[in-house]
Design a protein around this motif. Structure first.
Motif, short mmCIF file in Angstrom:
data_model
loop_
_atom_site.label_atom_id
_atom_site.label_comp_id
_atom_site.label_asym_id
_atom_site.label_seq_id
_atom_site.Cartn_x
_atom_site.Cartn_y
_atom_site.Cartn_z
N GLU A 1 33.03 46.28 28.28
CA GLU A 1 33.29 46.04 29.69
C GLU A 1 34.79 45.95 29.94
OE1 GLU A 1 29.92 43.96 32.30
OE2 GLU A 1 30.96 42.58 30.99
N LEU A 2 35.25 46.63 30.96
CA LEU A 2 36.65 46.61 31.38
C LEU A 2 36.85 45.53 32.44
CD1 LEU A 2 39.55 47.86 31.66
CD2 LEU A 2 38.55 49.37 33.39
N TYR A 3 37.90 44.73 32.26
CA TYR A 3 38.22 43.69 33.23
C TYR A 3 38.95 44.30 34.42
CZ TYR A 3 40.29 39.34 35.03
OH TYR A 3 40.67 38.29 35.82
N LEU A 4 38.39 44.16 35.62
CA LEU A 4 39.00 44.70 36.84
C LEU A 4 39.90 43.70 37.55
CD1 LEU A 4 35.90 46.55 38.34
CD2 LEU A 4 37.77 47.56 37.03
N GLY A 5 39.65 42.42 37.36
CA GLY A 5 40.47 41.42 38.03
C GLY A 5 39.67 40.17 38.33
N ASP A 6 40.33 39.25 39.05
CA ASP A 6 39.70 37.96 39.37
C ASP A 6 39.67 37.75 40.87
OD1 ASP A 6 42.35 37.48 39.99
OD2 ASP A 6 42.71 36.16 38.29
N GLU B 1 38.04 46.87 44.76
CA GLU B 1 37.40 48.01 45.41
C GLU B 1 38.20 49.29 45.20
OE1 GLU B 1 35.42 45.58 49.18
OE2 GLU B 1 37.50 46.28 49.27
N PHE B 2 39.52 49.17 45.19
CA PHE B 2 40.36 50.35 45.00
C PHE B 2 40.13 51.00 43.64
CE2 PHE B 2 44.22 52.19 43.18
CZ PHE B 2 44.46 53.22 44.08
N GLN B 3 39.99 50.20 42.61
CA GLN B 3 39.77 50.75 41.28
C GLN B 3 38.45 51.52 41.20
OE1 GLN B 3 41.30 48.01 37.92
NE2 GLN B 3 41.11 46.64 39.68
N ILE B 4 37.43 51.02 41.91
CA ILE B 4 36.16 51.74 41.98
C ILE B 4 36.34 53.03 42.76
CG2 ILE B 4 33.78 51.62 42.73
CD1 ILE B 4 34.45 49.80 40.38
#
Length: 423
Positions: A187-192, A342-345
């Motif tokens: 799993e990649l960490y996208l943020g908090d 949301e931007f990363q998605i």
């Protein structure tokens, strides 16, 4: 001591010998008639990390390492093994990870680098069945040295290790599927929570630019034809705005004389100058002495360089990604409250959705799943699965329950309940 004392000791010894012989000859003698767990017969209850069916009473004794530990101890043991396998600090792993990142995505870690790593890992990996699965997972450096072969557990450890090697955060999730089985993936960490609450566009900065150069937005209220280009100019000629791109300026300098050529030269000087005061040095009131019609006009011009960076909250991390996919810029300008998660998605949707920069089509890939759970520090974290069998990051062929155990490179682990979102 009298003879009665010795007789008592002899009796006790005889009873002990009889019990031992009975145990050896017939283990079932000690079975719990209520049907409870009986180690001597090899039966056990299904556990989260050991969920195969219970042995029947007539099955032969066939222990594994996992059977000898409690559920809690098994997780500690597995956490240690996974931690050792995630050797992102090894030179072999670090150098290999750097080679997987494309030149255009080099620099500080971004979602683009994670996608580069996943793409190349999936392309180069050869599946090979491993009998003991997650309990005998191969270190990332060993997978590299033996030519990228192994099962899905080995693949998960490799991808997570490569991401950490280039500065990202990743973990291994052992997720429980709805049919009771489990499977592991990275799993990649996208943020908090902070990233979730941080919009990509700084609306205050955008408003200031619109107030400073209203003519630039009179026919383009979102500024799409301004912010999606790295360099350009918009001039107000007798109250009528006109656009000039860098190539237009160059072409005019070649066709219409020295005055425009000098303008182009000054523009290049501003672009490559040392002073980064964009508002001060990249805007000016310029007198164009003569244009191709011979008329003299006083133009109010805004000459801009990478204007998107002026209105982003985190331009160093995300601006270059946006310039690779200008359609992303359009979405952000029309939905400026889009947050960093949301931007990363959205980036994945662009990268893997048959995106064509010259097309007016909207995104063809949607509803990419990502998950959220409460971290050990009490904050909420957002994660994206990176499966070996997916068509893109986030894609999966499994339907998980909401329960899993996650393992980190520092040998810590946590049982979590997570929620799934769709971008």
């Amino acid at each position: 001591m009298n003879s009665r004392y010795y007789d008592l000791l002899s009796l006790i010894g005889a009873v002990v010998i009889v019990v031992i012989i009975a145990f050896v000859m017939k283990p079932g003698f000690f079975t719990d008639s209520s049907g409870g767990q009986n180690v001597a017969q090899g039966t056990h209850n299904s556990g989260y990390l050991d969920n195969e069916s219970a042995f029947s009473p007539v099955s032969p004794v066939n222990y594994t390492v996992a059977d000898l530990y409690s559920k809690e101890n098994r997780k500690w043991t597995l956490a240690s093994r996974i931690s050792s396998a995630m050797d992102y600090y090894e030179p072999t792993t670090r150098n290999f990870a750097a080679g997987y990142v494309s030149k255009e995505n080099s620099g500080d870690f971004t979602i683009a680098q994670a996608c580069d790593i996943w793409d190349n890992s999936v392309s180069d990996w050869t599946y090979e069945y491993q009998k003991y699965g997650i309990w005998d997972v191969t270190p990332a450096s060993s997978s590299i040295n033996k030519g990228l072969t192994g099962d899905s557990n080995d693949f998960a450890v490799l991808v997570a290790s490569l991401i950490k090697a280039v500065g990202g955060q990743a973990r291994i999730k052992l997720a429980q599927s709805q049919n009771g089985g489990d499977h592991a993936y990275a799993e990649l960490y996208l943020g908090d929570t902070e990233n979730y609450n941080t919009p990509m566009i700084n609306t205050t900065a955008l408003s200031m630019i619109k107030e400073a150069y209203p003519f630039a937005f009179s026919n383009d209220p979102y500024g799409i034809n301004i912010f999606k280009y790295k360099y350009g100019a918009i001039c107000q000629n007798n109250g009528v705005p006109s656009s000039k791109t860098l190539e237009n300026l160059k072409r005019e300098s070649e066709l219409y004389g020295e005055d425009v050529g000098e303008l182009y030269g000054n523009f290049l000087g501003m672009i490559f100058g040392d002073d980064e005061n964009f508002f001060g040095n990249y805007t000016s009131e310029l007198e164009i002495s003569e244009n191709k019609t011979g008329n003299k006009n006083s133009d109010s011009c805004w000459y801009y360089v990478r204007p998107l960076e002026l209105i982003m909250n985190n331009p160093d991390k995300y601006a270059d990604i946006c310039y690779q996919y200008p359609k992303l810029i359009e979405y952000l300008l029309m939905a400026p409250d889009t947050n960093e998660i949301e931007f990363q998605i959205m980036y994945i949707e662009m990268r893997y959705g048959d995106y064509n920069p010259g097309s007016t089509e909207v995104r063809t890939l949607r509803n990419i799943p990502y998950t959220s759970d409460i971290e050990s520090d009490g904050d909420r974290g957002y994660w994206l699965r990176l499966e070996m069998s997916g068509n893109y990051p986030g894609d999966t062929g499994y339907v998980d329950s909401r329960y899993a155990t996650v393992f980190y490179s520092d040998a810590s682990w946590d049982d979590i309940t997570y929620s799934t979102f769709y971008g």
